[in-house]
Design a protein around this motif. Structure first.
Motif, PDB file in Angstrom:
ATOM      1  N   GLY A 162     -27.532 -38.073  14.872  1.00  0.00           N
ATOM      2  CA  GLY A 162     -28.042 -39.428  14.888  1.00  0.00           C
ATOM      3  C   GLY A 162     -27.675 -40.109  16.181  1.00  0.00           C
ATOM      4  N   ALA A 163     -28.121 -41.340  16.334  1.00  0.00           N
ATOM      5  CA  ALA A 163     -27.782 -42.113  17.520  1.00  0.00           C
ATOM      6  C   ALA A 163     -26.295 -42.449  17.497  1.00  0.00           C
ATOM      7  N   VAL A 164     -25.681 -42.345  18.640  1.00  0.00           N
ATOM      8  CA  VAL A 164     -24.265 -42.688  18.777  1.00  0.00           C
ATOM      9  C   VAL A 164     -24.171 -44.126  19.268  1.00  0.00           C
ATOM     10  N   THR A 165     -23.396 -44.922  18.570  1.00  0.00           N
ATOM     11  CA  THR A 165     -23.137 -46.286  19.012  1.00  0.00           C
ATOM     12  C   THR A 165     -21.671 -46.396  19.407  1.00  0.00           C
TER      13      THR A 165
ATOM     14  N   GLU B  64     -21.392 -42.222  14.712  1.00  0.00           N
ATOM     15  CA  GLU B  64     -22.654 -41.516  14.527  1.00  0.00           C
ATOM     16  C   GLU B  64     -22.891 -41.409  13.017  1.00  0.00           C
ATOM     17  N   ASN B  65     -24.022 -41.918  12.575  1.00  0.00           N
ATOM     18  CA  ASN B  65     -24.353 -41.887  11.145  1.00  0.00           C
ATOM     19  C   ASN B  65     -23.231 -42.451  10.276  1.00  0.00           C
TER      20      ASN B  65
ATOM     21  N   ARG C 167     -18.640 -32.435  17.525  1.00  0.00           N
ATOM     22  CA  ARG C 167     -19.521 -33.315  18.298  1.00  0.00           C
ATOM     23  C   ARG C 167     -19.225 -33.267  19.796  1.00  0.00           C
TER      24      ARG C 167
ATOM     25  N   ARG D 105     -21.678 -33.206  23.849  1.00  0.00           N
ATOM     26  CA  ARG D 105     -22.969 -33.841  23.544  1.00  0.00           C
ATOM     27  C   ARG D 105     -23.101 -35.207  24.224  1.00  0.00           C
TER      28      ARG D 105
ATOM     29  N   ILE E  38     -20.861 -37.676  24.136  1.00  0.00           N
ATOM     30  CA  ILE E  38     -20.104 -38.753  23.482  1.00  0.00           C
ATOM     31  C   ILE E  38     -18.887 -39.134  24.314  1.00  0.00           C
TER      32      ILE E  38
ATOM     33  N   LYS F 154     -19.893 -41.424  27.029  1.00  0.00           N
ATOM     34  CA  LYS F 154     -20.134 -42.794  26.557  1.00  0.00           C
ATOM     35  C   LYS F 154     -18.821 -43.535  26.328  1.00  0.00           C
TER      36      LYS F 154
END
Length: 185
Positions: A8-11, A58-59, A94, A97, A99, A102
């Protein structure tokens, strides 16, 4: 969803320790101990507290963390307000990828905006990642300023990485951190 399934989208969210709710605090602690295993200690956990936490979700699940805590580093006759990174981690399933990038984008933004210098103690596995982001190894000896004066930390030589501060640092002088329990750097 398994590790091989679509992600899913990572915030990314930044929050001070004071505003980290009990559930999020437990999730951060659990993530750190799960990924670092026996290398993670209670003292390491406390080193992550008291500053800003960069959290990657994520999710609805916490998949990454980095803390920026304020420390004082001494270099020659200068005391530098330093954003020290602690607990930089991405959940094992994870990793690789984007992350971590970010997390570091936000942590580095905080360091540049609020501190004279960024610093971290890098694991061997993390060195290529930090070098690629512009962090550079401190070339000289490291010390800690403790209850009984300066204490040499030769085991940390070559493992402390800095961001920024190029015009602030005297590379012919020692780099000295403030004292704390557990790992000094």
């Amino acid at each position: 969803m398994g590790a091989g399934a679509g992600a899913g989208a990572v915030t990314v969210r930044t929050v001070h320790t004071a505003d980290l709710g009990p559930e999020d605090r437990r999730a951060v602690r659990a993530l750190l101990f799960a990924v670092f295993g026996a290398e993670m200690t209670e003292e390491d956990w406390t080193h992550c507290l008291g500053g800003l936490h960069v959290l990657a979700w994520e999710n609805g699940e916490l998949v990454g963390h980095a803390a920026v805590v304020q420390r004082r580093l001494m270099n020659g006759d200068r005391i530098l307000r330093t954003g020290y990174l602690e607990g930089v981690v991405v959940r094992s399933d994870r990793q690789r990828r984007g992350i971590g990038g970010k997390l570091m984008d936000e942590a580095e933004r905080v360091v540049r905006a609020a501190h004279q210098l960024g610093a971290l103690g890098a694991s061997e596995a993390g060195v290529p990642f930090y070098l690629a982001r512009g962090w550079r190894p401190w070339p000289g000896p490291t010390w800690a300023l403790g209850p009984h004066g300066r204490q040499r930390t030769a085991e940390e030589d070559g493992g402390i990485y800095l961001l920024g501060g190029e015009g602030e640092l005297d590379q012919s002088a020692d780099l000295v951190c403030d004292w704390r329990e557990g790992d000094l750097w």
